[in-house]
Design a protein around this motif. Structure first.
Motif, PDB file in Angstrom:
ATOM      1  N   GLY A 156       0.784  -1.225   0.000  1.00 38.86           N
ATOM      2  CA  GLY A 156       0.000   0.000   0.000  1.00 38.86           C
ATOM      3  C   GLY A 156       0.812   1.269   0.000  1.00 38.86           C
ATOM      4  N   ILE A 157       1.985   1.221   0.580  1.00 37.81           N
ATOM      5  CA  ILE A 157       2.741   2.450   0.733  1.00 37.81           C
ATOM      6  C   ILE A 157       3.767   2.644  -0.372  1.00 37.81           C
ATOM      7  CG2 ILE A 157       4.338   3.636   2.273  1.00 37.81           C
ATOM      8  CD1 ILE A 157       2.660   2.887   4.530  1.00 37.81           C
ATOM      9  N   VAL A 158       4.213   1.571  -0.996  1.00 30.85           N
ATOM     10  CA  VAL A 158       5.231   1.688  -2.043  1.00 30.85           C
ATOM     11  C   VAL A 158       4.679   1.284  -3.408  1.00 30.85           C
ATOM     12  CG1 VAL A 158       7.489   0.904  -2.827  1.00 30.85           C
ATOM     13  CG2 VAL A 158       7.086   1.275  -0.393  1.00 30.85           C
ATOM     14  N   ILE A 159       4.164   0.069  -3.501  1.00 32.65           N
ATOM     15  CA  ILE A 159       3.781  -0.470  -4.802  1.00 32.65           C
ATOM     16  C   ILE A 159       2.608   0.286  -5.414  1.00 32.65           C
ATOM     17  CG2 ILE A 159       2.964  -2.513  -6.044  1.00 32.65           C
ATOM     18  CD1 ILE A 159       4.472  -4.207  -3.964  1.00 32.65           C
ATOM     19  N   VAL A 160       1.551   0.493  -4.645  1.00 35.37           N
ATOM     20  CA  VAL A 160       0.354   1.151  -5.198  1.00 35.37           C
ATOM     21  C   VAL A 160       0.669   2.570  -5.673  1.00 35.37           C
ATOM     22  CG1 VAL A 160      -1.984   1.963  -4.699  1.00 35.37           C
ATOM     23  CG2 VAL A 160      -1.287  -0.330  -3.988  1.00 35.37           C
ATOM     24  N   PRO A 161       1.299   3.427  -4.848  1.00 35.73           N
ATOM     25  CA  PRO A 161       1.618   4.761  -5.361  1.00 35.73           C
ATOM     26  C   PRO A 161       2.545   4.729  -6.572  1.00 35.73           C
ATOM     27  CG  PRO A 161       1.795   4.740  -2.980  1.00 35.73           C
ATOM     28  CD  PRO A 161       1.606   3.314  -3.416  1.00 35.73           C
ATOM     29  N   ALA A 162       3.524   3.818  -6.575  1.00 30.55           N
ATOM     30  CA  ALA A 162       4.436   3.739  -7.718  1.00 30.55           C
ATOM     31  C   ALA A 162       3.694   3.333  -8.979  1.00 30.55           C
ATOM     32  CB  ALA A 162       5.566   2.756  -7.426  1.00 30.55           C
ATOM     33  N   LEU A 163       2.783   2.385  -8.868  1.00 30.39           N
ATOM     34  CA  LEU A 163       2.013   1.969 -10.045  1.00 30.39           C
ATOM     35  C   LEU A 163       1.106   3.092 -10.550  1.00 30.39           C
ATOM     36  CD1 LEU A 163       1.080  -1.712  -9.123  1.00 30.39           C
ATOM     37  CD2 LEU A 163       2.725  -0.934 -10.839  1.00 30.39           C
ATOM     38  N   ILE A 164       0.592   3.895  -9.637  1.00 25.92           N
ATOM     39  CA  ILE A 164      -0.266   5.021 -10.040  1.00 25.92           C
ATOM     40  C   ILE A 164       0.582   6.132 -10.663  1.00 25.92           C
ATOM     41  CG2 ILE A 164      -1.735   6.892  -9.168  1.00 25.92           C
ATOM     42  CD1 ILE A 164      -2.765   4.863  -7.053  1.00 25.92           C
ATOM     43  N   LEU A 165       1.673   6.514  -9.999  1.00 28.13           N
ATOM     44  CA  LEU A 165       2.449   7.670 -10.430  1.00 28.13           C
ATOM     45  C   LEU A 165       3.421   7.366 -11.564  1.00 28.13           C
ATOM     46  CD1 LEU A 165       3.209   9.138  -6.899  1.00 28.13           C
ATOM     47  CD2 LEU A 165       1.498   9.936  -8.539  1.00 28.13           C
ATOM     48  N   VAL A 166       4.059   6.213 -11.539  1.00 26.60           N
ATOM     49  CA  VAL A 166       5.069   5.890 -12.550  1.00 26.60           C
ATOM     50  C   VAL A 166       4.461   5.158 -13.733  1.00 26.60           C
ATOM     51  CG1 VAL A 166       7.231   4.671 -12.986  1.00 26.60           C
ATOM     52  CG2 VAL A 166       6.896   5.847 -10.812  1.00 26.60           C
ATOM     53  N   SER A 167       3.633   4.158 -13.434  1.00 27.02           N
ATOM     54  CA  SER A 167       3.059   3.343 -14.515  1.00 27.02           C
ATOM     55  C   SER A 167       1.716   3.862 -15.003  1.00 27.02           C
ATOM     56  CB  SER A 167       2.925   1.894 -14.050  1.00 27.02           C
ATOM     57  OG  SER A 167       4.190   1.376 -13.740  1.00 27.02           O
ATOM     58  N   ARG A 168       1.186   4.879 -14.332  1.00 27.00           N
ATOM     59  CA  ARG A 168      -0.073   5.520 -14.739  1.00 27.00           C
ATOM     60  C   ARG A 168      -1.271   4.561 -14.721  1.00 27.00           C
ATOM     61  NH1 ARG A 168       1.725  10.325 -13.872  1.00 27.00           N
ATOM     62  NH2 ARG A 168       3.146  11.199 -15.379  1.00 27.00           N
ATOM     63  N   LEU A 169      -1.284   3.634 -13.751  1.00 25.11           N
ATOM     64  CA  LEU A 169      -2.432   2.740 -13.606  1.00 25.11           C
ATOM     65  C   LEU A 169      -3.485   3.422 -12.744  1.00 25.11           C
ATOM     66  CD1 LEU A 169      -0.656  -0.686 -12.917  1.00 25.11           C
ATOM     67  CD2 LEU A 169      -1.482   0.217 -15.092  1.00 25.11           C
ATOM     68  N   SER A 170      -4.743   3.037 -12.898  1.00 28.73           N
ATOM     69  CA  SER A 170      -5.797   3.565 -12.029  1.00 28.73           C
ATOM     70  C   SER A 170      -5.585   3.004 -10.622  1.00 28.73           C
ATOM     71  CB  SER A 170      -7.172   3.150 -12.549  1.00 28.73           C
ATOM     72  OG  SER A 170      -7.397   1.774 -12.296  1.00 28.73           O
ATOM     73  N   PRO A 171      -6.127   3.657  -9.595  1.00 30.05           N
ATOM     74  CA  PRO A 171      -5.968   3.133  -8.227  1.00 30.05           C
ATOM     75  C   PRO A 171      -6.480   1.700  -8.078  1.00 30.05           C
ATOM     76  CG  PRO A 171      -6.733   5.379  -8.131  1.00 30.05           C
ATOM     77  CD  PRO A 171      -6.780   4.976  -9.584  1.00 30.05           C
ATOM     78  N   GLN A 172      -7.613   1.381  -8.703  1.00 32.87           N
ATOM     79  CA  GLN A 172      -8.144   0.024  -8.589  1.00 32.87           C
ATOM     80  C   GLN A 172      -7.205  -1.006  -9.228  1.00 32.87           C
ATOM     81  OE1 GLN A 172      -9.978   2.689  -9.424  1.00 32.87           O
ATOM     82  NE2 GLN A 172     -11.971   2.606  -8.411  1.00 32.87           N
ATOM     83  N   ILE A 173      -6.696  -0.699 -10.422  1.00 34.20           N
ATOM     84  CA  ILE A 173      -5.785  -1.628 -11.101  1.00 34.20           C
ATOM     85  C   ILE A 173      -4.466  -1.721 -10.329  1.00 34.20           C
ATOM     86  CG2 ILE A 173      -4.429  -2.017 -13.201  1.00 34.20           C
ATOM     87  CD1 ILE A 173      -6.804  -0.877 -14.773  1.00 34.20           C
ATOM     88  N   ALA A 174      -3.972  -0.593  -9.812  1.00 35.05           N
ATOM     89  CA  ALA A 174      -2.734  -0.606  -9.036  1.00 35.05           C
ATOM     90  C   ALA A 174      -2.883  -1.460  -7.779  1.00 35.05           C
ATOM     91  CB  ALA A 174      -2.327   0.825  -8.672  1.00 35.05           C
ATOM     92  N   THR A 175      -4.011  -1.315  -7.086  1.00 36.05           N
ATOM     93  CA  THR A 175      -4.246  -2.086  -5.868  1.00 36.05           C
ATOM     94  C   THR A 175      -4.376  -3.569  -6.178  1.00 36.05           C
ATOM     95  OG1 THR A 175      -5.334  -0.190  -4.860  1.00 36.05           O
ATOM     96  CG2 THR A 175      -5.739  -2.338  -3.850  1.00 36.05           C
ATOM     97  N   GLY A 176      -5.150  -3.908  -7.196  1.00 34.03           N
ATOM     98  CA  GLY A 176      -5.304  -5.311  -7.578  1.00 34.03           C
ATOM     99  C   GLY A 176      -3.987  -5.927  -8.007  1.00 34.03           C
ATOM    100  N   THR A 177      -3.189  -5.181  -8.768  1.00 31.81           N
ATOM    101  CA  THR A 177      -1.884  -5.667  -9.214  1.00 31.81           C
ATOM    102  C   THR A 177      -0.947  -5.861  -8.025  1.00 31.81           C
ATOM    103  OG1 THR A 177      -2.166  -4.549 -11.338  1.00 31.81           O
ATOM    104  CG2 THR A 177       0.076  -5.160 -10.730  1.00 31.81           C
ATOM    105  N   SER A 178      -0.986  -4.925  -7.084  1.00 33.69           N
ATOM    106  CA  SER A 178      -0.159  -5.043  -5.889  1.00 33.69           C
ATOM    107  C   SER A 178      -0.528  -6.289  -5.089  1.00 33.69           C
ATOM    108  CB  SER A 178      -0.317  -3.790  -5.021  1.00 33.69           C
ATOM    109  OG  SER A 178       0.365  -3.939  -3.801  1.00 33.69           O
ATOM    110  N   LEU A 179      -1.816  -6.490  -4.847  1.00 37.89           N
ATOM    111  CA  LEU A 179      -2.251  -7.678  -4.102  1.00 37.89           C
ATOM    112  C   LEU A 179      -1.835  -8.957  -4.814  1.00 37.89           C
ATOM    113  CD1 LEU A 179      -5.803  -6.595  -2.925  1.00 37.89           C
ATOM    114  CD2 LEU A 179      -3.822  -7.062  -1.473  1.00 37.89           C
ATOM    115  N   ALA A 180      -1.988  -8.994  -6.130  1.00 41.45           N
ATOM    116  CA  ALA A 180      -1.612 -10.186  -6.891  1.00 41.45           C
ATOM    117  C   ALA A 180      -0.109 -10.451  -6.781  1.00 41.45           C
ATOM    118  CB  ALA A 180      -2.022 -10.029  -8.357  1.00 41.45           C
ATOM    119  N   SER A 181       0.696  -9.391  -6.786  1.00 38.41           N
ATOM    120  CA  SER A 181       2.154  -9.571  -6.709  1.00 38.41           C
ATOM    121  C   SER A 181       2.591 -10.085  -5.342  1.00 38.41           C
ATOM    122  CB  SER A 181       2.876  -8.263  -7.033  1.00 38.41           C
ATOM    123  OG  SER A 181       2.754  -7.340  -5.974  1.00 38.41           O
TER     124      SER A 181
END
Length: 119
Positions: A25-50
């Motif tokens: 929640g503190i590293v992966i999700v923000p990085a996926l949103i800010l760097v990879s430009r994913l939506s918050p829902q996709i970033a969160t789902g991707t983080s949980l899957a990883s």
């Protein structure tokens, strides 16, 4: 290049997880949103899957070897995480991307203030 960015995000999250017990929640999700430009829902789902398999196994082992793990609380927390992640995901799916991003930002600010000024 995208895969290298994902590996870098994972490496940074792994180092911080080992140091502070944080990652998704503190590293992966923000990085996926800010760097990879994913939506918050996709970033969160991707983080949980990883985090499904590697979630802290080696880091926990290193702490365990030094006597710094309490097994029973960890197991109970795991039970809470199991069910909590499901309900949190259901709630997040009902929120707009901007509302979820703002809610997450408020959460991080509250944690930061508490950590800064708390005892």
């Amino acid at each position: 290049m995208t895969n290298i960015i994902f590996i870098a995000i994972g490496l940074a999250a792994g180092v911080l997880a080992g140091m502070f017990g944080i990652g998704g929640g503190i590293v992966i999700v923000p990085a996926l949103i800010l760097v990879s430009r994913l939506s918050p829902q996709i970033a969160t789902g991707t983080s949980l899957a990883s985090l499904l398999l590697p979630v802290g196994a080696l880091g926990a082992w290193a702490y365990y070897k030094e006597g710094n793990v309490r097994i029973v609380p960890a197991l109970w927390i795991g039970v809470g995480l199991f069910f909590g992640a499901y309900f949190g995901a259901k709630i997040a799916q009902q929120m707009s991307a901007i509302a979820l991003q703002r809610a997450f930002s408020v959460f991080l600010m509250l944690v930061a203030v508490r950590m800064w000024f708390g005892k």
